[in-house]
Design a protein around this motif. Structure first.
Motif, PDB file in Angstrom:
ATOM      1  N   VAL A   1     -27.861 -28.762   5.440  1.00 24.57           N
ATOM      2  CA  VAL A   1     -26.452 -29.126   5.549  1.00 24.57           C
ATOM      3  C   VAL A   1     -25.777 -29.063   4.181  1.00 24.57           C
ATOM      4  O   VAL A   1     -24.680 -28.509   4.029  1.00 24.57           O
ATOM      5  N   VAL A   2     -26.438 -29.650   3.178  1.00 20.64           N
ATOM      6  CA  VAL A   2     -25.878 -29.653   1.826  1.00 20.64           C
ATOM      7  C   VAL A   2     -25.740 -28.227   1.301  1.00 20.64           C
ATOM      8  O   VAL A   2     -24.720 -27.859   0.707  1.00 20.64           O
ATOM      9  N   TYR A   3     -26.751 -27.416   1.547  1.00 26.59           N
ATOM     10  CA  TYR A   3     -26.744 -26.033   1.065  1.00 26.59           C
ATOM     11  C   TYR A   3     -25.609 -25.247   1.732  1.00 26.59           C
ATOM     12  O   TYR A   3     -24.908 -24.460   1.081  1.00 26.59           O
ATOM     13  N   ASP A   4     -25.410 -25.483   3.035  1.00 27.42           N
ATOM     14  CA  ASP A   4     -24.372 -24.756   3.753  1.00 27.42           C
ATOM     15  C   ASP A   4     -22.977 -25.187   3.314  1.00 27.42           C
ATOM     16  O   ASP A   4     -22.087 -24.355   3.139  1.00 27.42           O
ATOM     17  N   ARG A   5     -22.769 -26.497   3.090  1.00 30.35           N
ATOM     18  CA  ARG A   5     -21.432 -26.987   2.758  1.00 30.35           C
ATOM     19  C   ARG A   5     -21.078 -26.806   1.276  1.00 30.35           C
ATOM     20  O   ARG A   5     -19.938 -27.062   0.895  1.00 30.35           O
ATOM     21  N   THR A   6     -22.047 -26.385   0.497  1.00 24.23           N
ATOM     22  CA  THR A   6     -21.741 -26.010  -0.894  1.00 24.23           C
ATOM     23  C   THR A   6     -21.670 -24.499  -1.041  1.00 24.23           C
ATOM     24  O   THR A   6     -21.626 -23.987  -2.168  1.00 24.23           O
ATOM     25  N   ASP A   7     -21.656 -23.796   0.118  1.00 26.39           N
ATOM     26  CA  ASP A   7     -21.590 -22.334   0.121  1.00 26.39           C
ATOM     27  C   ASP A   7     -22.719 -21.737  -0.723  1.00 26.39           C
ATOM     28  O   ASP A   7     -22.499 -20.939  -1.640  1.00 26.39           O
ATOM     29  N   GLY A   8     -23.938 -22.160  -0.377  1.00 21.68           N
ATOM     30  CA  GLY A   8     -25.106 -21.628  -1.078  1.00 21.68           C
ATOM     31  C   GLY A   8     -25.272 -22.147  -2.487  1.00 21.68           C
ATOM     32  O   GLY A   8     -25.920 -21.514  -3.327  1.00 21.68           O
ATOM     33  N   GLY A   9     -24.697 -23.322  -2.773  1.00 25.23           N
ATOM     34  CA  GLY A   9     -24.843 -23.933  -4.094  1.00 25.23           C
ATOM     35  C   GLY A   9     -23.770 -23.552  -5.067  1.00 25.23           C
ATOM     36  O   GLY A   9     -23.801 -23.981  -6.232  1.00 25.23           O
TER      37      GLY A   9
ATOM     38  N   ARG B   1     -23.554 -31.231  -7.519  1.00 24.95           N
ATOM     39  CA  ARG B   1     -23.847 -29.833  -7.223  1.00 24.95           C
ATOM     40  C   ARG B   1     -25.354 -29.667  -7.117  1.00 24.95           C
ATOM     41  O   ARG B   1     -26.130 -30.481  -7.633  1.00 24.95           O
ATOM     42  N   ILE B   2     -25.775 -28.615  -6.447  1.00 23.22           N
ATOM     43  CA  ILE B   2     -27.202 -28.340  -6.328  1.00 23.22           C
ATOM     44  C   ILE B   2     -27.728 -27.861  -7.677  1.00 23.22           C
ATOM     45  O   ILE B   2     -27.181 -26.912  -8.261  1.00 23.22           O
ATOM     46  N   ALA B   3     -28.750 -28.527  -8.167  1.00 24.97           N
ATOM     47  CA  ALA B   3     -29.258 -28.216  -9.501  1.00 24.97           C
ATOM     48  C   ALA B   3     -29.844 -26.813  -9.571  1.00 24.97           C
ATOM     49  O   ALA B   3     -29.678 -26.114 -10.575  1.00 24.97           O
ATOM     50  N   ASP B   4     -30.544 -26.394  -8.509  1.00 23.75           N
ATOM     51  CA  ASP B   4     -31.189 -25.079  -8.510  1.00 23.75           C
ATOM     52  C   ASP B   4     -31.044 -24.467  -7.106  1.00 23.75           C
ATOM     53  O   ASP B   4     -31.916 -24.615  -6.251  1.00 23.75           O
ATOM     54  N   PRO B   5     -29.944 -23.749  -6.851  1.00 25.24           N
ATOM     55  CA  PRO B   5     -29.726 -23.172  -5.515  1.00 25.24           C
ATOM     56  C   PRO B   5     -30.835 -22.223  -5.071  1.00 25.24           C
ATOM     57  O   PRO B   5     -31.182 -22.187  -3.882  1.00 25.24           O
ATOM     58  N   ASP B   6     -31.394 -21.458  -6.008  1.00 28.35           N
ATOM     59  CA  ASP B   6     -32.459 -20.516  -5.645  1.00 28.35           C
ATOM     60  C   ASP B   6     -33.680 -21.250  -5.112  1.00 28.35           C
ATOM     61  O   ASP B   6     -34.328 -20.807  -4.157  1.00 28.35           O
TER      62      ASP B   6
END
Length: 304
Positions: free
Chosen positions: A24-32, A67-72
């Motif tokens: 959910v977090v990954y999707d709502r941050t548009d892939g980080g 924000r996501i620290a490491d999207p990859d």
């Protein structure tokens, strides 16, 4: 990335629902690529799940947002199903991995016992006589050619140099910094959890604080280790000065000193409360020369 991926896999292995929360977090941050707030996901995430993502540094604070620290790493973890091997072989990676338990060697413990035994010399004259006469073998030749106040200055210089080198070599500054960094990290997480009103995360942080109490003991042991060796060397020297002054081994013509702000005084004269002149002179020499040694050798004795 490897460290973040391990944390994510550990979270999912402990609670499979964390995979959905992370998705959910990954999707709502548009892939980080975008930032996010608690209000953006509170319809699908519990406060505990949100707190765990922050606690494990999967989410990092950017002002009032995250924000996501490491999207990859998040993408890779969501693409791959965690296996049982990961949950058993990969422990919960946390600050504890960077903070190893401080341990003393057998020699450190013997030095502590020896320093404690030497300390008895201040109250036991037989011990003071043995230590004083033994140290006299090494310092006596210098005392015969130099005035006593210069000899005290020389031994203060040597003990200051010795203690500085001991601190630089025996105290692990990286480990000390790791202790401090972990405590600062916990305080920052607690502050963020309070701002969110996340009681579940606060409870988890309290448990982490209790675990971190062992770090305080480890830090104390790291600081005390060079101190033990310093005492093991400086106490005999200090006892020698005590033996020379109070037991009447200073030459009659050298029993007085002309000191700054004091003028002429006997070595046994009380200068600062009960502190006699010889104690004050030694500590003034030791503290000032130790600071000069640290500056000149560029030796750091405190963690960054």
């Amino acid at each position: 990335m490897a460290r973040t991926a391990d944390k994510i896999e550990s979270l999912i292995a402990d609670d499979s629902a964390m995979a959905d929360a992370l998705a959910v977090v990954y999707d709502r941050t548009d892939g980080g690529s975008e930032r996010i707030e608690w209000a953006d996901v509170n319809d699908d995430l519990t406060s505990g799940q949100w707190g765990r993502l922050i606690e494990k540094d999967v989410l990092e604070s950017v002002g009032d947002e995250f924000r996501i620290a490491d999207p990859d790493a998040v993408e890779a973890a969501l693409d791959d199903e965690p296996t049982a091997t990961v949950s058993t072989a990969t422990p919960d990676v946390d600050a504890d991995d960077d903070v190893e338990e401080s341990s003393w060697t057998t020699w450190d413990k013997l030095a502590a016992v020896g320093a404690g035994g030497l300390f008895l010399g201040y109250s036991q004259q037989p011990i003071r006589n043995i230590v004083g006469s033994t140290v006299e073998i090494f310092i006596g030749p210098v005392d015969k050619v130099l005035p006593f106040y210069i000899v005290v200055l020389v031994v203060a210089l040597l003990t200051g140099l010795f203690s500085t080198l001991l601190q630089a070599n025996l105290m692990d500054m990286e480990k000390m910094s790791a202790y401090q960094d972990r405590m600062k990290d916990i305080q920052e997480k607690r502050k963020q959890a309070r701002e969110r009103g996340d009681d579940e995360a606060l409870e988890q942080i309290r448990e982490e604080q209790m675990d971190a109490m062992g770090d305080q003991l480890g830090m104390f042991k790291e600081q005390f280790r060079p101190m033990v060796w310093t005492m093991f060397v400086t106490i005999p020297v200090f006892l020698w000065i005590y033996w020379m002054v109070l037991d009447g081994h200073v030459a009659p013509g050298e029993f007085r000193i002309v000191a700054p702000l004091v003028g002429e005084a006997k070595w046994t004269a009380k200068i600062l409360g009960p502190m006699q002149m010889w104690i004050v002179w030694y500590f003034l020499c030791s503290m000032s020369l130790t600071q000069l040694i640290r500056k000149s050798l560029n030796i750091q004795t405190t963690p960054t």
